[in-house]
Design a protein around this motif. Structure first.
Motif, PDB file in Angstrom:
ATOM      1  N   ASP A   1       0.852  -1.224   0.167  1.00 58.67           N
ATOM      2  CA  ASP A   1      -0.160   0.158  -0.078  1.00 58.67           C
ATOM      3  C   ASP A   1       0.934   1.191   0.136  1.00 58.67           C
ATOM      4  OD1 ASP A   1      -2.511   1.391   0.317  1.00 58.67           O
ATOM      5  OD2 ASP A   1      -2.036   1.850   2.165  1.00 58.67           O
ATOM      6  N   LEU A   2       1.999   1.259   0.828  1.00 59.67           N
ATOM      7  CA  LEU A   2       2.828   2.218   0.827  1.00 59.67           C
ATOM      8  C   LEU A   2       3.452   2.588  -0.485  1.00 59.67           C
ATOM      9  CD1 LEU A   2       4.466   2.123   4.323  1.00 59.67           C
ATOM     10  CD2 LEU A   2       2.894   3.799   3.864  1.00 59.67           C
ATOM     11  N   LEU A   3       3.878   1.715  -1.002  1.00 61.26           N
ATOM     12  CA  LEU A   3       4.614   1.745  -2.239  1.00 61.26           C
ATOM     13  C   LEU A   3       3.811   2.051  -3.545  1.00 61.26           C
ATOM     14  CD1 LEU A   3       6.897  -1.458  -1.975  1.00 61.26           C
ATOM     15  CD2 LEU A   3       7.849   1.077  -1.620  1.00 61.26           C
ATOM     16  N   GLY A   4       2.456   1.622  -3.534  1.00 58.04           N
ATOM     17  CA  GLY A   4       1.557   2.075  -4.560  1.00 58.04           C
ATOM     18  C   GLY A   4       1.126   3.510  -4.613  1.00 58.04           C
ATOM     19  N   HIS A   5       1.373   4.183  -3.264  1.00 60.41           N
ATOM     20  CA  HIS A   5       1.071   5.548  -3.577  1.00 60.41           C
ATOM     21  C   HIS A   5       2.194   6.648  -3.238  1.00 60.41           C
ATOM     22  CE1 HIS A   5      -2.731   3.365  -1.950  1.00 60.41           C
ATOM     23  NE2 HIS A   5      -3.473   4.343  -2.658  1.00 60.41           N
ATOM     24  N   ILE A   6       3.357   6.092  -3.528  1.00 57.86           N
ATOM     25  CA  ILE A   6       4.259   6.947  -3.468  1.00 57.86           C
ATOM     26  C   ILE A   6       5.030   7.199  -5.028  1.00 57.86           C
ATOM     27  CG2 ILE A   6       6.154   5.438  -3.177  1.00 57.86           C
ATOM     28  CD1 ILE A   6       7.390   6.993  -1.303  1.00 57.86           C
ATOM     29  N   GLU A   7       5.252   8.606  -5.317  1.00 52.81           N
ATOM     30  CA  GLU A   7       5.621   9.030  -6.690  1.00 52.81           C
ATOM     31  C   GLU A   7       7.084   9.314  -6.721  1.00 52.81           C
ATOM     32  OE1 GLU A   7       4.683  11.671 -10.499  1.00 52.81           O
ATOM     33  OE2 GLU A   7       3.206  11.397  -8.968  1.00 52.81           O
ATOM     34  N   TYR A   8       7.699  10.014  -5.490  1.00 51.15           N
ATOM     35  CA  TYR A   8       9.127  10.258  -5.328  1.00 51.15           C
ATOM     36  C   TYR A   8       9.257  10.006  -3.856  1.00 51.15           C
ATOM     37  CZ  TYR A   8       8.877  12.620 -10.007  1.00 51.15           C
ATOM     38  OH  TYR A   8       8.788  12.876 -11.171  1.00 51.15           O
ATOM     39  N   GLY A   9      10.099   9.233  -3.388  1.00 50.13           N
ATOM     40  CA  GLY A   9      10.437   8.991  -2.096  1.00 50.13           C
ATOM     41  C   GLY A   9      11.025   7.684  -1.647  1.00 50.13           C
ATOM     42  N   SER A  10      10.824   7.326  -0.637  1.00 44.16           N
ATOM     43  CA  SER A  10      11.513   6.136  -0.288  1.00 44.16           C
ATOM     44  C   SER A  10      10.585   5.430   1.182  1.00 44.16           C
ATOM     45  CB  SER A  10      12.699   6.057   0.418  1.00 44.16           C
ATOM     46  OG  SER A  10      12.784   7.191   1.609  1.00 44.16           O
ATOM     47  N   VAL A  11      10.671   4.217   1.257  1.00 41.35           N
ATOM     48  CA  VAL A  11       9.996   3.398   2.309  1.00 41.35           C
ATOM     49  C   VAL A  11      10.915   2.816   3.280  1.00 41.35           C
ATOM     50  CG1 VAL A  11       8.364   1.589   2.959  1.00 41.35           C
ATOM     51  CG2 VAL A  11       7.722   2.897   1.124  1.00 41.35           C
ATOM     52  N   GLU A  12      11.039   3.112   4.374  1.00 40.17           N
ATOM     53  CA  GLU A  12      12.135   2.490   5.271  1.00 40.17           C
ATOM     54  C   GLU A  12      11.492   1.603   6.283  1.00 40.17           C
ATOM     55  OE1 GLU A  12      15.512   4.407   7.940  1.00 40.17           O
ATOM     56  OE2 GLU A  12      14.232   5.712   6.959  1.00 40.17           O
ATOM     57  N   LEU A  13      12.272   0.525   6.452  1.00 38.56           N
ATOM     58  CA  LEU A  13      11.783  -0.541   7.617  1.00 38.56           C
ATOM     59  C   LEU A  13      12.603  -0.498   8.785  1.00 38.56           C
ATOM     60  CD1 LEU A  13      10.972  -1.834   4.467  1.00 38.56           C
ATOM     61  CD2 LEU A  13      10.737  -3.715   5.792  1.00 38.56           C
ATOM     62  N   ILE A  14      12.404  -0.159   9.955  1.00 38.29           N
ATOM     63  CA  ILE A  14      13.155   0.063  11.110  1.00 38.29           C
ATOM     64  C   ILE A  14      13.216  -1.307  11.900  1.00 38.29           C
ATOM     65  CG2 ILE A  14      13.407   1.417  13.106  1.00 38.29           C
ATOM     66  CD1 ILE A  14      13.632   2.896  10.391  1.00 38.29           C
ATOM     67  N   PHE A  15      14.210  -1.811  12.020  1.00 44.38           N
ATOM     68  CA  PHE A  15      14.297  -3.113  13.068  1.00 44.38           C
ATOM     69  C   PHE A  15      15.018  -2.675  14.528  1.00 44.38           C
ATOM     70  CE2 PHE A  15      14.035  -4.528   8.645  1.00 44.38           C
ATOM     71  CZ  PHE A  15      13.409  -5.760   8.915  1.00 44.38           C
ATOM     72  N   HIS A  16      14.720  -3.573  15.499  1.00 43.06           N
ATOM     73  CA  HIS A  16      15.398  -3.252  16.561  1.00 43.06           C
ATOM     74  C   HIS A  16      15.722  -4.645  17.225  1.00 43.06           C
ATOM     75  CE1 HIS A  16      14.959   1.202  17.992  1.00 43.06           C
ATOM     76  NE2 HIS A  16      14.373   1.040  16.962  1.00 43.06           N
ATOM     77  N   HIS A  17      16.564  -5.139  17.473  1.00 38.96           N
ATOM     78  CA  HIS A  17      16.919  -6.562  17.980  1.00 38.96           C
ATOM     79  C   HIS A  17      16.437  -7.476  17.056  1.00 38.96           C
ATOM     80  CE1 HIS A  17      18.349  -4.833  21.717  1.00 38.96           C
ATOM     81  NE2 HIS A  17      17.247  -4.103  21.889  1.00 38.96           N
ATOM     82  N   GLY A  18      16.577  -7.405  15.873  1.00 41.09           N
ATOM     83  CA  GLY A  18      16.216  -8.284  14.848  1.00 41.09           C
ATOM     84  C   GLY A  18      14.721  -8.520  14.361  1.00 41.09           C
ATOM     85  N   LYS A  19      14.098  -7.520  14.957  1.00 40.08           N
ATOM     86  CA  LYS A  19      12.474  -7.519  14.916  1.00 40.08           C
ATOM     87  C   LYS A  19      12.074  -6.253  14.342  1.00 40.08           C
ATOM     88  CE  LYS A  19      11.012 -10.477  18.332  1.00 40.08           C
ATOM     89  NZ  LYS A  19      10.073 -10.968  19.295  1.00 40.08           N
ATOM     90  N   LEU A  20      11.144  -6.192  13.416  1.00 45.43           N
ATOM     91  CA  LEU A  20      10.468  -5.119  12.602  1.00 45.43           C
ATOM     92  C   LEU A  20       9.588  -4.238  13.383  1.00 45.43           C
ATOM     93  CD1 LEU A  20      10.421  -3.286   9.921  1.00 45.43           C
ATOM     94  CD2 LEU A  20       8.403  -5.043   9.609  1.00 45.43           C
ATOM     95  N   VAL A  21       9.906  -3.033  13.748  1.00 43.09           N
ATOM     96  CA  VAL A  21       8.893  -2.484  14.594  1.00 43.09           C
ATOM     97  C   VAL A  21       8.409  -1.236  14.091  1.00 43.09           C
ATOM     98  CG1 VAL A  21      10.326  -3.200  16.745  1.00 43.09           C
ATOM     99  CG2 VAL A  21      11.101  -0.983  15.493  1.00 43.09           C
TER     100      VAL A  21
END
Length: 53
Positions: A20-40
């Motif tokens: 959903d995030l990628l489908g609505h972005i024309e210019y920019g980025s999506v960042e995944l943040i991990f803490h202790h090996g888990k996506l938070v």
């Protein structure tokens, strides 16, 4: 239930959110943040470009 099946089931909603995030972005980025090996956290950075005219 095996860990693989549990992990696959847990990923489905996350993949939908990323899609959903990628489908609505024309210019920019999506960042995944991990803490202790888990996506938070997911972060969406979007740029707005204006016509040079």
């Amino acid at each position: 239930m095996s860990d693989t099946i549990k992990n696959t089931e847990a990923l489905a909603p996350l993949l939908e959110q990323i899609k959903d995030l990628l489908g609505h972005i024309e210019y920019g980025s999506v960042e995944l943040i991990f803490h202790h090996g888990k996506l938070v956290q997911l972060e969406k950075h979007e740029k707005v470009r204006f016509d040079k005219n």
